[in-house]
Design an enzyme around this catalytic site. Structure first.
Site, PDB file in Angstrom:
ATOM      1  N   LYS A  12       0.772  -1.363   0.043  1.00 16.53           N
ATOM      2  CA  LYS A  12       0.019  -0.185   0.705  1.00 16.53           C
ATOM      3  C   LYS A  12       0.672   1.158  -0.452  1.00 16.53           C
ATOM      4  CE  LYS A  12      -4.787   0.992   0.326  1.00 16.53           C
ATOM      5  NZ  LYS A  12      -5.708   0.221  -0.545  1.00 16.53           N
ATOM      6  N   THR A  57      -3.189  -5.544   1.011  1.00 13.21           N
ATOM      7  CA  THR A  57      -3.095  -3.785   0.789  1.00 13.21           C
ATOM      8  C   THR A  57      -4.165  -3.373   1.421  1.00 13.21           C
ATOM      9  OG1 THR A  57      -4.170  -2.751  -0.243  1.00 13.21           O
ATOM     10  CG2 THR A  57      -2.277  -4.107  -1.273  1.00 13.21           C
ATOM     11  N   ASP A  58      -5.174  -3.751   2.200  1.00 14.55           N
ATOM     12  CA  ASP A  58      -5.808  -2.756   2.689  1.00 14.55           C
ATOM     13  C   ASP A  58      -5.387  -2.739   4.616  1.00 14.55           C
ATOM     14  OD1 ASP A  58      -8.280  -0.668   3.740  1.00 14.55           O
ATOM     15  OD2 ASP A  58      -8.772  -2.605   4.825  1.00 14.55           O
ATOM     16  N   PHE A 168      34.245  28.308 -12.622  1.00 16.46           N
ATOM     17  CA  PHE A 168      33.625  27.184 -13.663  1.00 16.46           C
ATOM     18  C   PHE A 168      35.011  27.532 -14.201  1.00 16.46           C
ATOM     19  CE2 PHE A 168      31.751  24.337 -16.221  1.00 16.46           C
ATOM     20  CZ  PHE A 168      32.677  22.771 -16.250  1.00 16.46           C
ATOM     21  N   ARG A 185      30.855  33.422  -9.785  1.00 12.26           N
ATOM     22  CA  ARG A 185      29.470  32.542  -9.888  1.00 12.26           C
ATOM     23  C   ARG A 185      28.832  32.448  -8.815  1.00 12.26           C
ATOM     24  NH1 ARG A 185      29.516  26.382 -12.622  1.00 12.26           N
ATOM     25  NH2 ARG A 185      30.114  25.480 -11.177  1.00 12.26           N
ATOM     26  N   GLN A 234      30.628  19.031  -9.000  1.00  9.00           N
ATOM     27  CA  GLN A 234      31.243  17.799  -8.808  1.00  9.00           C
ATOM     28  C   GLN A 234      32.252  17.424  -7.639  1.00  9.00           C
ATOM     29  OE1 GLN A 234      31.134  19.118 -11.863  1.00  9.00           O
ATOM     30  NE2 GLN A 234      30.783  17.455 -12.751  1.00  9.00           N
ATOM     31  N   ASN A 260      22.073  21.605 -10.869  1.00  6.88           N
ATOM     32  CA  ASN A 260      23.122  22.269 -10.851  1.00  6.88           C
ATOM     33  C   ASN A 260      21.737  23.543 -11.068  1.00  6.88           C
ATOM     34  OD1 ASN A 260      24.678  24.406 -10.994  1.00  6.88           O
ATOM     35  ND2 ASN A 260      26.057  23.935 -11.920  1.00  6.88           N
ATOM     36  N   HIS A 262      20.885  26.720 -12.282  1.00  7.02           N
ATOM     37  CA  HIS A 262      21.634  28.131 -13.368  1.00  7.02           C
ATOM     38  C   HIS A 262      21.453  29.669 -12.867  1.00  7.02           C
ATOM     39  CE1 HIS A 262      24.144  24.464 -15.568  1.00  7.02           C
ATOM     40  NE2 HIS A 262      23.250  23.814 -15.091  1.00  7.02           N
TER      41      HIS A 262
END
Length: 306
Positions: A12, A57-58, A168, A185, A234, A260, A262
């Site tokens: 469930k 499932t109940d 970067f 940045r 990374q 990322n 941006h």
């Protein structure tokens, strides 16, 4: 042509449960989304339609709510272990061989009422009023196979940003490269983190303090993000995972997914203005997706690579 029934499971999904502890005027809330999945001797259910070995499932849904009442919810991990052991160890005829419990937890903060004449003495918070926090969702996955427990905790939707201390440059360039090198940045991401505990639930093995561990792992993830001068996302990922392993002995493996988010400088020259790293366009599509696992030497990683 012969056919073979392969791996199968059922349960469930997304049982939404709010448990309120009312043993004082200062109430406590646990707000969970619990998904139960069972593995076992279910061949006949698929092949012949016989439900003799099927736990409805109940029933699993009802068990979640009943256990919340009977045992309370101290932590998502402890509650998940309790459920998983019950479904495997206590189900009639032993037909359930394994259980996986996945839990999302939604946090609530107390509403501050410093001017109220009815608030608790010495407190600026209402004892029974909460506001849903807009930060991360706490996650847990507990798997039990009848012998050992595996606990993977985590978080998702934790948005963080460094407005500087990120560069970067020096990357591969070919005929399709248009990205300009950057020496200052914005670095922003929406953290999804999962970490596996060494705890296996053996006889006499004490459970970690799950709530404290969660808070401390989150703290170290955030501190590593803030304190790392980043030359790539990374590099930041590795620093975050390493920071957790260096400071939390109960954790063996950390898996991070860092899209990322941006932020691009807006060209303001058409308006006669110079953009000195102050005005950005925040793009939600497309994004770089940085993923990786950091684990202790000698540990075999088990967190799935999605």
């Amino acid at each position: 042509m012969a056919h073979v029934l392969g791996q199968n499971q059922y349960g469930k999904a997304e049982n939404r449960i709010v448990r309120i502890r009312r043993d004082s005027t200062r109430h406590e809330i646990k707000d969970l989304n619990v998904s139960v999945s069972l593995r076992g001797e279910f061949e006949d259910v698929h092949l012949t339609g016989s439900n003799a070995n099927c736990l409805p499932t109940d029933t699993t849904k009802n068990t979640v709510y009943a256990f919340a009442k009977k045992y309370g919810i101290e932590s998502a991990e402890a509650f998940g272990i309790l459920l998983a052991r019950h479904f495997v160890d206590d189900t009639e005829r032993g037909v359930v061989h394994g259980a996986r419990i996945r839990i999302e937890e939604y946090a609530w903060d107390r509403i501050r009422t410093p001017g109220s004449s009815t608030r608790l003495t010495g407190s600026e918070e209402a004892g029974h009023s909460f506001v849903r926090t807009g930060q991360e969702v706490r996650t847990s996955e507990i798997v039990y196979d009848g012998e050992a427990v595996r606990v993977v905790s985590g978080l998702k939707d934790l948005v963080v940003m460094n407005s500087t201390d990120s560069e970067f440059w020096g990357y591969i360039k070919d005929g399709y490269t248009t990205l300009r090198e950057s020496y200052d940045r914005i670095l922003a991401t929406q953290v999804t983190a999962r970490w596996k505990f060494g705890h296996s639930g053996g006889d006499g093995e004490a459970q970690p303090d799950w709530n404290r561990s969660y808070a401390q792992v989150k703290r170290h993830l955030l501190e590593a993000f803030a304190e790392t001068y980043s030359y790539s996302l990374q590099q930041t990922l590795h620093a975050m995972g390493t920071r957790v392993l260096d400071n939390r002995a109960e954790v063996d493996e950390v898996r991070l997914e860092l899209p990322n988010k941006h932020h691009f400088l807006v060209d303001l020259e058409p308006f006669g203005l110079k953009n000195e790293n102050e005005v950005y366009f925040a793009a939600d599509r497309m994004y770089g997706l940085i993923e990786g696992t950091v684990h202790r030497e000698g540990v075999v990683p088990v967190i799935p690579v999605a």
